[in-house]
Scaffold this motif. Structure first.
Motif, mmCIF file in Angstrom:
data_model
loop_
_atom_site.group_PDB
_atom_site.id
_atom_site.type_symbol
_atom_site.label_atom_id
_atom_site.label_comp_id
_atom_site.label_asym_id
_atom_site.label_seq_id
_atom_site.Cartn_x
_atom_site.Cartn_y
_atom_site.Cartn_z
ATOM 1 N N ARG A 136 0.836 -1.194 0.000
ATOM 2 C CA ARG A 136 0.000 0.000 0.000
ATOM 3 C C ARG A 136 0.874 1.248 0.000
ATOM 4 O O ARG A 136 2.015 1.222 0.470
ATOM 5 C CB ARG A 136 -0.888 0.000 1.234
ATOM 6 N N VAL A 137 0.350 2.289 -0.519
ATOM 7 C CA VAL A 137 1.088 3.538 -0.526
ATOM 8 C C VAL A 137 1.510 3.902 0.890
ATOM 9 O O VAL A 137 2.617 4.364 1.129
ATOM 10 C CB VAL A 137 0.238 4.667 -1.140
ATOM 11 N N VAL A 138 0.632 3.633 1.827
ATOM 12 C CA VAL A 138 0.946 3.986 3.204
ATOM 13 C C VAL A 138 2.136 3.179 3.715
ATOM 14 O O VAL A 138 2.938 3.662 4.523
ATOM 15 C CB VAL A 138 -0.294 3.802 4.108
ATOM 16 N N ASP A 139 2.281 1.965 3.244
ATOM 17 C CA ASP A 139 3.442 1.167 3.629
ATOM 18 C C ASP A 139 4.719 1.827 3.139
ATOM 19 O O ASP A 139 5.727 1.885 3.845
ATOM 20 C CB ASP A 139 3.344 -0.239 3.022
ATOM 21 N N ILE A 140 4.653 2.290 1.919
ATOM 22 C CA ILE A 140 5.832 2.896 1.320
ATOM 23 C C ILE A 140 6.254 4.153 2.089
ATOM 24 O O ILE A 140 7.407 4.310 2.465
ATOM 25 C CB ILE A 140 5.567 3.245 -0.161
ATOM 26 N N VAL A 141 5.299 5.018 2.333
ATOM 27 C CA VAL A 141 5.666 6.261 3.027
ATOM 28 C C VAL A 141 6.078 5.982 4.465
ATOM 29 O O VAL A 141 6.982 6.637 4.995
ATOM 30 C CB VAL A 141 4.516 7.286 2.989
ATOM 31 N N ASP A 142 5.449 5.007 5.073
ATOM 32 C CA ASP A 142 5.872 4.643 6.425
ATOM 33 C C ASP A 142 7.323 4.184 6.409
ATOM 34 O O ASP A 142 8.127 4.598 7.244
ATOM 35 C CB ASP A 142 4.977 3.530 6.983
ATOM 36 N N ALA A 143 7.621 3.291 5.467
ATOM 37 C CA ALA A 143 8.981 2.761 5.387
ATOM 38 C C ALA A 143 9.982 3.884 5.114
ATOM 39 O O ALA A 143 11.120 3.848 5.585
ATOM 40 C CB ALA A 143 9.055 1.706 4.291
ATOM 41 N N ALA A 144 9.555 4.869 4.358
ATOM 42 C CA ALA A 144 10.460 5.978 4.038
ATOM 43 C C ALA A 144 10.443 7.038 5.137
ATOM 44 O O ALA A 144 11.231 7.978 5.116
ATOM 45 C CB ALA A 144 10.061 6.594 2.703
ATOM 46 N N GLY A 145 9.532 6.885 6.055
ATOM 47 C CA GLY A 145 9.488 7.813 7.175
ATOM 48 C C GLY A 145 8.956 9.195 6.829
ATOM 49 O O GLY A 145 9.318 10.185 7.457
ATOM 50 N N VAL A 146 8.093 9.256 5.835
ATOM 51 C CA VAL A 146 7.494 10.551 5.494
ATOM 52 C C VAL A 146 5.973 10.453 5.547
ATOM 53 O O VAL A 146 5.427 9.375 5.734
ATOM 54 C CB VAL A 146 7.929 11.020 4.096
ATOM 55 N N ALA A 147 5.362 11.584 5.354
ATOM 56 C CA ALA A 147 3.902 11.595 5.451
ATOM 57 C C ALA A 147 3.262 11.126 4.153
ATOM 58 O O ALA A 147 3.872 11.173 3.087
ATOM 59 C CB ALA A 147 3.405 12.984 5.794
ATOM 60 N N LYS A 148 2.033 10.700 4.276
ATOM 61 C CA LYS A 148 1.334 10.115 3.136
ATOM 62 C C LYS A 148 1.265 11.078 1.961
ATOM 63 O O LYS A 148 1.529 10.702 0.806
ATOM 64 C CB LYS A 148 -0.082 9.743 3.578
ATOM 65 N N GLY A 149 0.904 12.298 2.240
ATOM 66 C CA GLY A 149 0.706 13.271 1.179
ATOM 67 C C GLY A 149 1.934 13.483 0.314
ATOM 68 O O GLY A 149 1.836 13.812 -0.874
ATOM 69 N N LEU A 150 3.079 13.289 0.920
ATOM 70 C CA LEU A 150 4.314 13.596 0.191
ATOM 71 C C LEU A 150 4.513 12.688 -1.008
ATOM 72 O O LEU A 150 5.154 13.071 -1.995
ATOM 73 C CB LEU A 150 5.507 13.477 1.144
ATOM 74 N N PHE A 151 3.965 11.503 -0.895
ATOM 75 C CA PHE A 151 4.078 10.563 -2.004
ATOM 76 C C PHE A 151 3.645 11.235 -3.300
ATOM 77 O O PHE A 151 4.306 11.113 -4.338
ATOM 78 C CB PHE A 151 3.208 9.340 -1.733
ATOM 79 N N TYR A 152 2.567 11.952 -3.219
ATOM 80 C CA TYR A 152 1.978 12.532 -4.429
ATOM 81 C C TYR A 152 2.632 13.841 -4.838
ATOM 82 O O TYR A 152 2.274 14.448 -5.835
ATOM 83 C CB TYR A 152 0.468 12.679 -4.239
ATOM 84 N N TRP A 153 3.566 14.263 -4.046
ATOM 85 C CA TRP A 153 4.383 15.388 -4.463
ATOM 86 C C TRP A 153 5.429 14.909 -5.460
ATOM 87 O O TRP A 153 5.768 15.571 -6.417
ATOM 88 C CB TRP A 153 5.061 16.019 -3.239
ATOM 89 N N TYR A 154 5.890 13.685 -5.230
ATOM 90 C CA TYR A 154 6.965 13.159 -6.061
ATOM 91 C C TYR A 154 6.489 12.244 -7.185
ATOM 92 O O TYR A 154 7.186 12.078 -8.182
ATOM 93 C CB TYR A 154 7.987 12.419 -5.193
ATOM 94 N N PHE A 155 5.312 11.630 -6.989
ATOM 95 C CA PHE A 155 4.822 10.722 -8.020
ATOM 96 C C PHE A 155 3.360 11.001 -8.306
ATOM 97 O O PHE A 155 2.615 11.402 -7.427
ATOM 98 C CB PHE A 155 4.995 9.270 -7.577
ATOM 99 N N ASP A 156 2.991 10.746 -9.549
ATOM 100 C CA ASP A 156 1.593 10.965 -9.911
ATOM 101 C C ASP A 156 0.688 9.965 -9.208
ATOM 102 O O ASP A 156 -0.412 10.290 -8.780
ATOM 103 C CB ASP A 156 1.411 10.838 -11.431
ATOM 104 N N ASN A 157 1.177 8.753 -9.108
ATOM 105 C CA ASN A 157 0.400 7.709 -8.434
ATOM 106 C C ASN A 157 1.284 6.479 -8.259
ATOM 107 O O ASN A 157 2.456 6.490 -8.619
ATOM 108 C CB ASN A 157 -0.861 7.372 -9.228
#
Lengths: 219, 219, 219, 219
Positions: free
Chosen positions: D34-55
């Motif tokens: 899940r996206v949340v797994d990825i951001v958790d593993a990277a230690g950042v917030a969920k929203g940031l994912f979509y700053w760097y990637f479209d999806n």
DNA sequence: AATGAATGAGGATTCATTCAT
DNA sequence: AATGAATGAATCCTCATTCAT
């Protein structure tokens, strides 16, 4: 376990959901209340429910735990530490009836859906019973409470009476005002706890005075 | 409405389903018990359920109605028509406690799932209350029951006490034998209904005699 | 575990669902295929899925297990017990390629969604590898298979080549007919298993004869 | 399209997400991560994912493209431009096996979730195949590669063998060291590409020399 | 009467994505 | 850049009820 750290805003949101759920559970029962009903009532999206709670049952547990905690606080606040045990018993009894009546919807739900959270519920009643029992033992020691019956049974008698009258009040089978109701229950409790008319009368009088002098802090 | 004419075989089948359902409802609650659980427990096929009942709720209603009927019969049978009202009240009380304790599972379920069949349940309690109330009015007339409290409240006190103790007994919070339990409840009821120690004692004695002489027909 | 006893009608129904699922999984992947797609494709209602399977994964496992079983049967059927090990290896290889190509969709799905059923898959490949390895050991003993490499590695070489070519064929990267394909893989396998050109040629000839004389019983 | 200009800090952040995602995809598959797994593993917030990637899929594509690019660079680097085609083929083969083994997790994911990014994947393999095919054609021209089979098939044989062995190595079915593994694959490839024992031996020797003299730059 | 397969509405839960701050 | 609360479509699964046999 949902152990999210909440901001004050978040705590408020969560409370909205708890309140909405409490009302709906009380109105239609636990099983009949859908998660979507709760979030609709709280005016938020479905997904948000699971941000604050693991699932429906977890919310219910939280509700049950919280209401028990508040009841116990209320009881403690109503007792006059310097008064004899019997008086304190009556004070606690009145506080309980009042609290349960004022939070009738909450208690309905506890009654109805015991099975899902029987541990929480059982602990709650157990706690209540043991609190009362301790006071009864104290009263039996200082002679204000009858020792014609074992403390266990007397405790059940008091707690049971409170519970039952709250139930009748909730379900509309008693049309008394809260004061009348709690007055009656107090008289009943006094009669259960002592066979000495004199002591009963005096304790009820002391109860009355404490209610006037230092009104039970409101729920 | 399912008004099917049943052969004796069919009646038996239906009873199997009712019994299985009663047990399961009591164990896990109404909502949590699935129709398939009931038919499995009864050892018949799923479709057969709908041969005997319109739906799940109809079965529940039938169960509730039946148990109420039996309770009322028991109460009536326990009362000695020639005894004073207070004694009859105590006899009825003991009969109720005994019946409820012996049919604990049945009553659990009534407690649990009020909402779906609230009319049936409400009618049952209403009936019970009004029966008791009539006796109290009679007792107040012949002076065996206190008139310090209105008949309504006294009726609630008696019925409530019975209900509550049955509940405690059901949920295992009372470890007394059935005799001890009903004896205590009778004493409690006597104390609620009269403040005249003498009358109370005599009524309890009369109760005891009636129990020995003509034991309550068992359920 | 769904251990329902099935009538022949029921078995058919179940097979319809398995077939539909296999096709859809192969077309769109496991995760992307919804239960509702499967039942729609099979022309039955959603609920029926859960009559025959515990859940989506259980169906997948069943599919995986079944296809493995059929592959193994095919391999066994293709081998001529009286032929030398190397020939039997080639026969099995050809049977595998053929079967995988004919059931391409099934195998795609095994490839794609290994994680959910890794135990089933792993067991399948393990079985295949160990079957092949046993033949290789036999071949090394009778001198038809090279012992320049350990049997384990040779087995991997053969099984891997089969798997890879089936994959390429499936994904359309090879436009050969099935005969051409299996012929090529057989030549490749022969070259992997022996460095003796003469033996290789003879074995391939024997393979060819067995195919003509006793065609592989068809899947 | 997310074409954001990144500061060096931002590029680092993005890489953290890519790395975390690569690991998780490899461990649990694309769909199950899940996206949340990825951001958790990277230690950042969920929203940031979509700053760097479209999806989520865009990230996957980026990952796939990148790994392909690195593999190709590795292959190119391993080839000795002055060596004959067959030797270069073997060099490329060894480089591929090594790279895939060293980046096993990355390749697992390519294998698993082909459907969402099939174009990226297909292009990658296509590229690889066509690179190899070109070398084979060259080898067939200068006589080092057999022309008993068409270049297409030979290319598939080589690429397939590499892929398959990498797969086996990844999934733990081969316990060889990387050197042993790549050595075996090279011998296999040599055997596939030429039937001339002499040429095979010499090419493998040349391969060996190039590896000692100019070790493949590590990934 | 009896069976058990079939139906499908309904509900809990998940999770990619958006957005106010 | 960064946060994390909020959204809601999507999907799995349950289960009361119906029906052909």
């Amino acid at each position: 376990m949902n152990d999210r750290q909440l901001t004050s805003q978040g705590a408020e949101r969560k409370q909205q959901l708890l309140d909405a759920a409490a009302r709906l559970f009380a109105e239609q029962g636990y099983a009949a209340t859908r998660v979507v009903d709760i979030v609709d009532a709280a005016g938020v999206a479905k997904g948000l429910f699971y941000w604050y709670f693991d699932n429906k049952e977890a919310l219910f547990r939280e509700l049950a735990t919280e209401i028990r905690r508040r009841l116990r606080r209320q009881q403690a606040a109503a007792m006059d530490d310097s008064a004899p045990a019997l008086v304190r018993l009556l004070q606690g009894t009145v506080a309980s009836v009042t609290f349960m009546a004022e939070n009738a919807p909450f208690f309905s739900l506890l009654e109805v859906e015991g099975r899902n959270v029987s541990d929480v519920l059982r602990q709650g009643t157990e706690q209540h019973l043991s609190d009362v029992r301790a006071l009864i033992v104290e009263g039996q020691a200082d002679g204000t409470v009858t020792d014609a019956e074992p403390a266990d049974l007397l405790a059940l008698g008091v707690v049971g009476t409170v519970g039952q009258f709250s139930h009748f009040h909730r379900t509309g089978r008693i049309q008394l005002s809260l004061e009348e109701l709690s007055g009656y229950v107090a008289r009943l409790a006094a009669r259960i706890l002592t066979s000495d008319e004199q002591v009963a009368r005096e304790s009820l009088l002391a109860l009355r005075r404490s209610q006037v002098g230092a009104p039970v802090p409101g729920a």
